[in-house]
Design a protein around this motif. Structure first.
Motif, PDB file in Angstrom:
ATOM      1  N   HIS B  21       0.861  -1.188   0.000  1.00 40.60           N
ATOM      2  CA  HIS B  21       0.000   0.000   0.000  1.00 40.60           C
ATOM      3  C   HIS B  21       0.899   1.241   0.000  1.00 40.60           C
ATOM      4  CE1 HIS B  21      -3.645  -2.193   2.048  1.00 40.60           C
ATOM      5  NE2 HIS B  21      -3.279  -2.742   0.924  1.00 40.60           N
ATOM      6  N   GLN B  22       0.837   2.000  -1.088  1.00 42.53           N
ATOM      7  CA  GLN B  22       1.548   3.287  -1.111  1.00 42.53           C
ATOM      8  C   GLN B  22       0.649   4.288  -0.405  1.00 42.53           C
ATOM      9  OE1 GLN B  22       1.487   1.758  -4.452  1.00 42.53           O
ATOM     10  NE2 GLN B  22       3.564   0.975  -4.314  1.00 42.53           N
ATOM     11  N   LEU B  23       1.052   4.656   0.808  1.00 42.26           N
ATOM     12  CA  LEU B  23       0.116   5.353   1.695  1.00 42.26           C
ATOM     13  C   LEU B  23      -0.162   6.780   1.250  1.00 42.26           C
ATOM     14  CD1 LEU B  23       1.657   3.854   4.915  1.00 42.26           C
ATOM     15  CD2 LEU B  23      -0.560   3.274   3.952  1.00 42.26           C
ATOM     16  N   LEU B  24       0.830   7.438   0.707  1.00 41.97           N
ATOM     17  CA  LEU B  24       0.612   8.832   0.322  1.00 41.97           C
ATOM     18  C   LEU B  24      -0.244   8.931  -0.939  1.00 41.97           C
ATOM     19  CD1 LEU B  24       4.144  10.267   1.079  1.00 41.97           C
ATOM     20  CD2 LEU B  24       2.109  10.344   2.511  1.00 41.97           C
ATOM     21  N   ASN B  26      -2.389   6.520  -1.743  1.00 45.70           N
ATOM     22  CA  ASN B  26      -3.589   5.714  -1.515  1.00 45.70           C
ATOM     23  C   ASN B  26      -3.794   4.703  -2.641  1.00 45.70           C
ATOM     24  OD1 ASN B  26      -5.826   4.876  -0.030  1.00 45.70           O
ATOM     25  ND2 ASN B  26      -7.201   6.369  -0.970  1.00 45.70           N
ATOM     26  N   GLN B  27      -2.716   4.033  -3.020  1.00 50.21           N
ATOM     27  CA  GLN B  27      -2.767   3.035  -4.084  1.00 50.21           C
ATOM     28  C   GLN B  27      -2.094   1.753  -3.627  1.00 50.21           C
ATOM     29  OE1 GLN B  27      -1.036   5.003  -7.476  1.00 50.21           O
ATOM     30  NE2 GLN B  27      -3.020   5.787  -8.126  1.00 50.21           N
ATOM     31  N   SER B  28      -2.357   0.668  -4.336  1.00 49.28           N
ATOM     32  CA  SER B  28      -1.702  -0.576  -3.962  1.00 49.28           C
ATOM     33  C   SER B  28      -1.130  -1.284  -5.184  1.00 49.28           C
ATOM     34  CB  SER B  28      -2.670  -1.489  -3.222  1.00 49.28           C
ATOM     35  OG  SER B  28      -3.691  -1.901  -4.078  1.00 49.28           O
ATOM     36  N   GLY B 155       7.489  10.544   7.948  1.00 50.56           N
ATOM     37  CA  GLY B 155       6.162  10.143   7.468  1.00 50.56           C
ATOM     38  C   GLY B 155       6.155   8.711   6.969  1.00 50.56           C
ATOM     39  N   PHE B 156       5.091   7.971   7.279  1.00 44.52           N
ATOM     40  CA  PHE B 156       4.969   6.619   6.736  1.00 44.52           C
ATOM     41  C   PHE B 156       4.674   6.724   5.246  1.00 44.52           C
ATOM     42  CE2 PHE B 156       3.948   5.843  11.213  1.00 44.52           C
ATOM     43  CZ  PHE B 156       4.811   4.786  11.452  1.00 44.52           C
ATOM     44  N   GLU B 157       5.325   5.889   4.470  1.00 48.97           N
ATOM     45  CA  GLU B 157       5.049   5.953   3.041  1.00 48.97           C
ATOM     46  C   GLU B 157       4.628   4.623   2.446  1.00 48.97           C
ATOM     47  OE1 GLU B 157       9.181   5.654   0.705  1.00 48.97           O
ATOM     48  OE2 GLU B 157       8.857   7.555   1.701  1.00 48.97           O
ATOM     49  N   ALA B 159       3.277   0.432   3.334  1.00 54.41           N
ATOM     50  CA  ALA B 159       2.948  -0.697   4.201  1.00 54.41           C
ATOM     51  C   ALA B 159       2.742  -1.888   3.284  1.00 54.41           C
ATOM     52  CB  ALA B 159       1.691  -0.411   5.008  1.00 54.41           C
TER      53      ALA B 159
END
Lengths: 185, 185
Positions: B21-24, B26-28, B155-157, B159
């Motif tokens: 999951h690319q958190l910034l 919002n894609q996977s 920042g988390f980027e 997961a």
């Protein structure tokens, strides 16, 4: 952290990104969800009602959470909505483990919770047909992670992973969850 | 379970399904990987060499693992391959935690490992620019799960979540991982 603090920290509005791995088919599916979690006081009548229905002593209920959600699943244009209630009823001798009542669509299910020293909350529901195990933890106060596995008739069939980011906060850089306003990448 | 047993149980050939999951954004993104993990004896010269390079005492190395992989990533027809070596060097007073040397593409990185009472292995790598935390556990002897998060500049980027199923085994129903031969669903 104790179970009350875990539920308190969960309260709020979250954006969740979920991926499910269908293990037998070796395929995956994604969903995006908005979650609203609201703390329930142990004095709330629904807490006592759910304890009584499950044959548990309401006086041992330590915390409750109401969850409502709205999801968009891959390739399905229709929004899915729902709600559930969780009530933690602590073991007398060990407050960070006990029974967990989970009510959804009017049906209450009884499972177990345990909060480890690593602050991972494990929820286990077991019936003759199904074993479900969920692990939840906070990577930061505004970033929660969740994995779950489901086993039926002896075989694992589903594993899922959620990343949940708190909405509507002004994040402090040191403990920030990803936010559009941030430019750390 | 101790760290040696965790590495021993990891040895073998695995099929891994990974979702990032690319958190910034919002894609996977998904990938399918075949992994081969081979136990390294602490007497293996590479173990001593990596310990010495990292300024650690080879006598405290408790286990090592060599991992080779071959991946297919979403929408990318080219197979990615690579290999890495992990060496666990226990703390003197607490054998289930210590330093973890991770070598990949000729570069060794020093992190920490800890194996909790819940048998979850946590690996942490921290540099001024990057914080990476990985959790690994066995849902059954033939089904391993793995989550990881990466934070940069506060920042988390990213997961990620992996489900790993052992290949080439004849599963016993009671502890079976999903296998094509099974008809439990």
């Amino acid at each position: 952290m104790n179970i009350q603090a875990f539920f308190e920290q969960s309260a709020g509005k979250w954006a969740s990104q979920r991926t499910s791995h269908q293990l037998l088919q070796n395929q995956s599916e994604s969903a995006k969800t908005e979650l609203m979690m609201t703390l329930l006081e142990t004095s709330d009548p629904i807490v006592a009602q759910l304890c009584q229905q499950s044959g548990l002593d309401p006086a041992q209920a330590v915390s409750g959470l109401k969850i409502t959600w709205s999801s968009i699943i891959d390739r399905n244009p229709k929004t899915q909505t729902g709600s559930s209630i969780l009530v933690a009823v602590a073991d007398l001798d060990q407050p960070n483990q006990g029974r967990l009542i989970s009510q959804q669509a009017g049906k209450a299910t009884l499972g177990r919770y345990s909060l480890g020293e690593d602050e991972v909350l494990t929820l286990i529901t077991e019936t003759p047909e199904l074993y479900a195990e969920e692990r939840l933890w906070f990577a930061s106060p505004n970033f929660r992670m969740r994995t779950s596995i489901v086993k039926r008739s002896g075989g694992f069939e589903l594993a899922a992973f959620c990343t949940e980011i708190r909405l509507g906060i002004t994040a402090k850089p040191a403990e920030a969850a990803p936010a559009e306003a941030q430019s750390s990448v």
